[in-house]
Design a protein around this motif. Structure first.
Motif, PDB file in Angstrom:
ATOM      1  N   ASP A 135       0.822  -1.212   0.000  1.00 56.17           N
ATOM      2  CA  ASP A 135       0.000   0.000   0.000  1.00 56.17           C
ATOM      3  C   ASP A 135       0.850   1.254   0.000  1.00 56.17           C
ATOM      4  O   ASP A 135       0.492   2.250  -0.615  1.00 56.17           O
ATOM      5  N   VAL A 136       1.991   1.231   0.683  1.00 58.82           N
ATOM      6  CA  VAL A 136       2.898   2.381   0.664  1.00 58.82           C
ATOM      7  C   VAL A 136       3.398   2.616  -0.755  1.00 58.82           C
ATOM      8  O   VAL A 136       3.428   3.742  -1.240  1.00 58.82           O
ATOM      9  N   ARG A 137       3.744   1.539  -1.452  1.00 58.15           N
ATOM     10  CA  ARG A 137       4.192   1.701  -2.849  1.00 58.15           C
ATOM     11  C   ARG A 137       3.073   2.297  -3.701  1.00 58.15           C
ATOM     12  O   ARG A 137       3.315   3.129  -4.570  1.00 58.15           O
ATOM     13  N   SER A 146      11.933  16.035  -2.759  1.00 58.59           N
ATOM     14  CA  SER A 146      12.720  17.251  -2.877  1.00 58.59           C
ATOM     15  C   SER A 146      13.659  17.146  -4.061  1.00 58.59           C
ATOM     16  O   SER A 146      14.498  16.285  -4.103  1.00 58.59           O
ATOM     17  N   ALA A 147      13.483  17.988  -5.039  1.00 59.67           N
ATOM     18  CA  ALA A 147      14.380  18.155  -6.186  1.00 59.67           C
ATOM     19  C   ALA A 147      15.009  16.856  -6.669  1.00 59.67           C
ATOM     20  O   ALA A 147      16.210  16.699  -6.663  1.00 59.67           O
ATOM     21  N   GLY A 148      14.202  15.910  -7.081  1.00 62.01           N
ATOM     22  CA  GLY A 148      14.701  14.666  -7.643  1.00 62.01           C
ATOM     23  C   GLY A 148      15.171  13.664  -6.604  1.00 62.01           C
ATOM     24  O   GLY A 148      15.588  12.580  -6.948  1.00 62.01           O
ATOM     25  N   GLY A 149      15.125  14.023  -5.336  1.00 64.16           N
ATOM     26  CA  GLY A 149      15.533  13.116  -4.274  1.00 64.16           C
ATOM     27  C   GLY A 149      14.438  12.115  -3.985  1.00 64.16           C
ATOM     28  O   GLY A 149      13.405  12.072  -4.658  1.00 64.16           O
ATOM     29  N   PRO A 150      14.633  11.315  -2.941  1.00 66.42           N
ATOM     30  CA  PRO A 150      13.607  10.335  -2.599  1.00 66.42           C
ATOM     31  C   PRO A 150      12.326  11.025  -2.134  1.00 66.42           C
ATOM     32  O   PRO A 150      12.357  12.110  -1.568  1.00 66.42           O
ATOM     33  N   SER A 181      15.001   4.048   4.445  1.00 68.69           N
ATOM     34  CA  SER A 181      15.382   4.494   3.108  1.00 68.69           C
ATOM     35  C   SER A 181      15.276   3.318   2.163  1.00 68.69           C
ATOM     36  O   SER A 181      15.892   2.285   2.379  1.00 68.69           O
ATOM     37  N   ARG A 182      14.457   3.491   1.152  1.00 73.20           N
ATOM     38  CA  ARG A 182      14.264   2.440   0.153  1.00 73.20           C
ATOM     39  C   ARG A 182      14.724   3.008  -1.175  1.00 73.20           C
ATOM     40  O   ARG A 182      13.927   3.512  -1.962  1.00 73.20           O
ATOM     41  N   THR A 183      16.040   2.942  -1.409  1.00 67.61           N
ATOM     42  CA  THR A 183      16.641   3.619  -2.560  1.00 67.61           C
ATOM     43  C   THR A 183      16.119   3.102  -3.892  1.00 67.61           C
ATOM     44  O   THR A 183      15.937   3.886  -4.817  1.00 67.61           O
ATOM     45  N   PHE A 184      15.851   1.812  -3.995  1.00 69.55           N
ATOM     46  CA  PHE A 184      15.387   1.272  -5.271  1.00 69.55           C
ATOM     47  C   PHE A 184      13.993   1.785  -5.615  1.00 69.55           C
ATOM     48  O   PHE A 184      13.598   1.784  -6.770  1.00 69.55           O
ATOM     49  N   GLU A 185      13.213   2.229  -4.613  1.00 68.65           N
ATOM     50  CA  GLU A 185      11.892   2.796  -4.867  1.00 68.65           C
ATOM     51  C   GLU A 185      11.907   4.319  -4.773  1.00 68.65           C
ATOM     52  O   GLU A 185      10.873   4.956  -4.901  1.00 68.65           O
ATOM     53  N   LYS A 186      13.105   4.877  -4.524  1.00 66.59           N
ATOM     54  CA  LYS A 186      13.258   6.321  -4.331  1.00 66.59           C
ATOM     55  C   LYS A 186      12.269   6.815  -3.279  1.00 66.59           C
ATOM     56  O   LYS A 186      11.505   7.738  -3.508  1.00 66.59           O
ATOM     57  N   LEU A 187      12.320   6.163  -2.116  1.00 65.78           N
ATOM     58  CA  LEU A 187      11.361   6.432  -1.054  1.00 65.78           C
ATOM     59  C   LEU A 187      12.078   6.557   0.283  1.00 65.78           C
ATOM     60  O   LEU A 187      12.945   5.760   0.605  1.00 65.78           O
ATOM     61  N   ALA A 188      11.706   7.582   1.032  1.00 63.95           N
ATOM     62  CA  ALA A 188      12.117   7.712   2.428  1.00 63.95           C
ATOM     63  C   ALA A 188      10.839   7.588   3.245  1.00 63.95           C
ATOM     64  O   ALA A 188      10.039   8.517   3.307  1.00 63.95           O
ATOM     65  N   LEU A 189      10.624   6.415   3.822  1.00 65.75           N
ATOM     66  CA  LEU A 189       9.422   6.134   4.579  1.00 65.75           C
ATOM     67  C   LEU A 189       9.674   6.468   6.044  1.00 65.75           C
ATOM     68  O   LEU A 189      10.618   5.980   6.649  1.00 65.75           O
ATOM     69  N   HIS A 190       8.835   7.341   6.594  1.00 64.05           N
ATOM     70  CA  HIS A 190       8.918   7.722   7.994  1.00 64.05           C
ATOM     71  C   HIS A 190       7.731   7.064   8.701  1.00 64.05           C
ATOM     72  O   HIS A 190       6.582   7.313   8.337  1.00 64.05           O
ATOM     73  N   VAL A 191       8.015   6.225   9.693  1.00 68.28           N
ATOM     74  CA  VAL A 191       6.984   5.437  10.374  1.00 68.28           C
ATOM     75  C   VAL A 191       6.969   5.801  11.851  1.00 68.28           C
ATOM     76  O   VAL A 191       8.023   5.947  12.476  1.00 68.28           O
ATOM     77  N   ILE A 192       5.765   5.942  12.387  1.00 66.80           N
ATOM     78  CA  ILE A 192       5.613   6.108  13.825  1.00 66.80           C
ATOM     79  C   ILE A 192       4.458   5.225  14.281  1.00 66.80           C
ATOM     80  O   ILE A 192       3.419   5.171  13.633  1.00 66.80           O
ATOM     81  N   GLY A 193       4.671   4.498  15.358  1.00 67.09           N
ATOM     82  CA  GLY A 193       3.638   3.639  15.917  1.00 67.09           C
ATOM     83  C   GLY A 193       3.097   4.247  17.199  1.00 67.09           C
ATOM     84  O   GLY A 193       3.789   4.267  18.206  1.00 67.09           O
ATOM     85  N   LEU A 194       1.887   4.763  17.148  1.00 68.38           N
ATOM     86  CA  LEU A 194       1.292   5.418  18.309  1.00 68.38           C
ATOM     87  C   LEU A 194       0.397   4.494  19.118  1.00 68.38           C
ATOM     88  O   LEU A 194       0.010   4.825  20.223  1.00 68.38           O
ATOM     89  N   GLY A 195       0.049   3.356  18.547  1.00 69.67           N
ATOM     90  CA  GLY A 195      -0.814   2.431  19.256  1.00 69.67           C
ATOM     91  C   GLY A 195      -2.167   3.041  19.555  1.00 69.67           C
ATOM     92  O   GLY A 195      -2.747   3.755  18.747  1.00 69.67           O
ATOM     93  N   SER A 196      -2.654   2.804  20.762  1.00 70.66           N
ATOM     94  CA  SER A 196      -3.982   3.284  21.153  1.00 70.66           C
ATOM     95  C   SER A 196      -3.923   4.601  21.917  1.00 70.66           C
ATOM     96  O   SER A 196      -4.920   5.023  22.492  1.00 70.66           O
ATOM     97  N   GLN A 197      -2.791   5.260  21.909  1.00 68.30           N
ATOM     98  CA  GLN A 197      -2.612   6.496  22.671  1.00 68.30           C
ATOM     99  C   GLN A 197      -3.262   7.668  21.936  1.00 68.30           C
ATOM    100  O   GLN A 197      -2.609   8.448  21.261  1.00 68.30           O
ATOM    101  N   GLN A 198      -4.572   7.773  22.091  1.00 74.54           N
ATOM    102  CA  GLN A 198      -5.357   8.758  21.350  1.00 74.54           C
ATOM    103  C   GLN A 198      -4.912  10.186  21.616  1.00 74.54           C
ATOM    104  O   GLN A 198      -5.090  11.054  20.764  1.00 74.54           O
TER     105      GLN A 198
END
Length: 141
Positions: free
Chosen positions: A17-19, A30-34, A78-95
């Motif tokens: 789904d991220v892809r 940013s300017a041709g970057g990931p 960093s997923r260089t082959f997909e030119k992606l910098a994925l930033h993940v945060i897991g907050l759980g149930s902390q509304q």
């Protein structure tokens, strides 16, 4: 160990789904970057949202509660082959944290534990808070 098998197909679906989001232009670059993509992982109490976040980032499930708590910080993949910098945060149930982080989300993962009894009213209430009351942008998958 048996419960870990439940998560593995889920993590593969999250990556797929991220892809898809990146392919739709949902992430900024940013300017041709990931491309940067911010994915927020939330869920019902005890469902394992922070463990799923840790697994997506490290490939392993946390062994201790302290390791799971580290999911409360943005972690970059960093997923260089997909030119992606994925930033993940897991907050759980902390509304209380949802309102702070969901407005910057470009992808949302809502985790439930399907191995036990599910309270539909509680689930609906939590999901409504995430979708309507926490500042999540329209159109976030």
């Amino acid at each position: 160990q048996g419960s870990r098998c439940i998560y593995l197909p889920f993590c593969a679906r999250v990556r797929r789904d991220v892809r898809r989001v990146v392919g739709m232009g949902g992430a900024s670059s940013s300017a041709g970057g990931p491309k940067d993509l911010h994915a927020v992982i939330i869920g019902m109490p005890g469902a394992g949202a922070k463990a799923v976040a840790a697994h997506i980032v490290t490939g392993e499930f946390p062994a201790t509660p302290e390791e799971a708590a580290s999911a409360l910080e943005w972690r970059k993949i960093s997923r260089t082959f997909e030119k992606l910098a994925l930033h993940v945060i897991g907050l759980g149930s902390q509304q209380a944290l949802w309102r702070r982080y969901l407005p910057s989300a470009e992808a949302l993962v809502f985790v439930i534990d399907g191995s036990g009894e599910i309270d539909p009213d509680r689930l609906t209430g939590s999901l409504n808070i995430a979708l309507k009351d926490s500042g999540l942008q329209d159109g976030v998958p």
